[in-house]
Design a protein around this motif. Sequence first.
Motif, PDB file in Angstrom:
ATOM      1  N   LEU A 378     -17.994  11.174 -85.938  1.00  0.00           N
ATOM      2  CA  LEU A 378     -18.456  12.291 -85.534  1.00  0.00           C
ATOM      3  C   LEU A 378     -18.776  12.124 -84.068  1.00  0.00           C
ATOM      4  CD1 LEU A 378     -20.947  13.459 -88.214  1.00  0.00           C
ATOM      5  CD2 LEU A 378     -18.637  14.261 -87.743  1.00  0.00           C
ATOM      6  N   GLN A 468     -16.324  18.124 -92.191  1.00  0.00           N
ATOM      7  CA  GLN A 468     -17.672  18.523 -91.868  1.00  0.00           C
ATOM      8  C   GLN A 468     -17.534  19.818 -90.994  1.00  0.00           C
ATOM      9  OE1 GLN A 468     -20.388  17.076 -92.771  1.00  0.00           O
ATOM     10  NE2 GLN A 468     -19.839  15.234 -93.897  1.00  0.00           N
ATOM     11  N   ALA A 492     -24.707  15.619 -90.246  1.00  0.00           N
ATOM     12  CA  ALA A 492     -23.850  16.206 -89.458  1.00  0.00           C
ATOM     13  C   ALA A 492     -24.390  17.300 -89.047  1.00  0.00           C
ATOM     14  CB  ALA A 492     -22.497  16.347 -90.264  1.00  0.00           C
TER      15      ALA A 492
END
Length: 613
Positions: A378, A468, A492
């Motif tokens: 991420l 996500q 997330a």
Amino acid sequence: MTGRVETQADADVRACIDRHRSFALVAGAGSGKTTSLIDALARVREREGPQMRQNGQRVACITFTKRAVSVIKTRLGFDDLYLVSTLHSFLWEQISRFHDDIRQALREGRIPALIQKERDKDNGGNSRAATEARAKAASYEQDIAALDAVASFRYDDAKWGDYPGGRLGHDDIIEIATYLFAHNATFRRITGLRFPYIFVDEAQDTFPGIVSGLNLVGEGEGLPIVGYFGDPWQQIYDGSAGDFTAPGEGMPITKTENFRCSESVIRLLNAFRTDVKQYAAGDNAGREGSVLFRLVKAEKPELPRNRYSDDQIKRALARMDKAMADWGWADRDDVIKLFLANQMIARRMGFAELNRLFNGPYASTRAEEAFEAGEHFLVQPLTTILHPLVEAHANDRSREILDVLRRNSPAFAANGPNADNTLKEMVDTSLSLVGQLADLWASGTIGDILRFGVAKQLIPAGDRLIEQLDRQPREEAYVEEEHALDKGDWLADLLFAMRPDEIGSYASFIGENTAYSTQHGVKGEEYAKVMIVYDDVEAAWNLYNFSKTLTPSTAGEPTDGQRARGQRLAYVSFSRALEDLRVLFFTASPEAARQELIDRKLVKPEQIEIVGI
């Protein structure tokens, strides 16, 4: 080191080469292991180079990093007698022609192991993680059935493979090679014929299955021989070999010189480590240097999960600054500050909120470790692509923008949507996109920025990232018993809601553009002055406990894993110091810890000072 110093270990290695005998050289920190390796490689060239060239044979030198490959190649004069390679590249070169054997290894070894791994994750529940594990196990079973239709395999620069597509990832190469070494005598024989000499650098970081496999290649008398160069005490990551021994009747060799550290630091290393006793050699012989431990009364953590509050971190950093000032190190540029984890570094450098998220209740151990390494899926697109683009835009560096885009962005790849554009059109498109990105960076959230990066193909759209970004945010409250396997969703969601203000500071830390580092991050480096901060509350990591490792009678006995990991990491950290070492040690019982350090003969009384809260 100004002159070449031949050691007894070097003479023993040379004798092994001359007699065609395998060996395992354990070389402590600062001992000149790379020089021993280069000398061994040169000895083979001197004695048998012409005959090997005539036979079409080469000397294999396997090392751990691309940087090490470059250093060794340069010191050997780029002689093509040698195949100097990282482990993955070497293994792929050996297995890449044996497609039927690769298929067998996948069918009988690699994929069944992956199926079992997913089944172990499946607790029979309906969580997303359990459901995904069942789906992955079923998918792998389909992969096995699809293998017969794969004509050939190739190695992609990725962690995971696509087996029906014939693509193999990093982990696949290790597991396939391990299987072939263990089960295929023809494969072993061909490897030995191509490479009568196989030398492995940083042997402690090689995978156990590969060490076992190479030992099978080198078993028996005469060529081929296998030579290991490494140090079990400098293995700092779980999963690698650690200890290693030569095949068969191979010779164990120990190198006891230390050409790096001052006399004071070497005395600490020798007191800390009992299997190898080093002595100062070369230019550092007679250079006393200094070692000093400062013991500080640790505060009781105020936050849940044994965490310091922001105010407590401020006070801990103030104690560090006070120590630096007292030692006369406050404004020096030759000091490196080493921490186990990032909490104090993050506060000092300005990415405390980001660090808190990746060390909080929604971060798995894997997520924490990936964040520490700068590799979390991420965050990595932000630090490696998007932030550099924004920085280049802010400083009007259009050439740098193009370089980043060409290296990383699908939109500007050779087969991307802009491939047919003229150079001017490509420049105009890139500057426009990055201008929009910069505006979004100033006003949007991390989620907005990542979605823009994916939509405009500025960043690769990995499956996990897309999953996500595309799902709806979690609205229900997190309950550990119900959602433990899906906790990454909550992580997330919080990350996507954050502003990107801390990404630059975090990227600078990951890029090592700072005087702060984690202790893991400096393996192989050396610095004039080293300061190490030991605080088990700050670390909040059950893999390590330095209070228990250094002072077990005071703090309690560590687990076997904590002791082994802590000893190795402390040894690596101590041995980075060329001259002076300072240890800032937060402990619940400074007086008792002081006496135990003295009783264990790690340091002398005059090398310890105590400071209260």
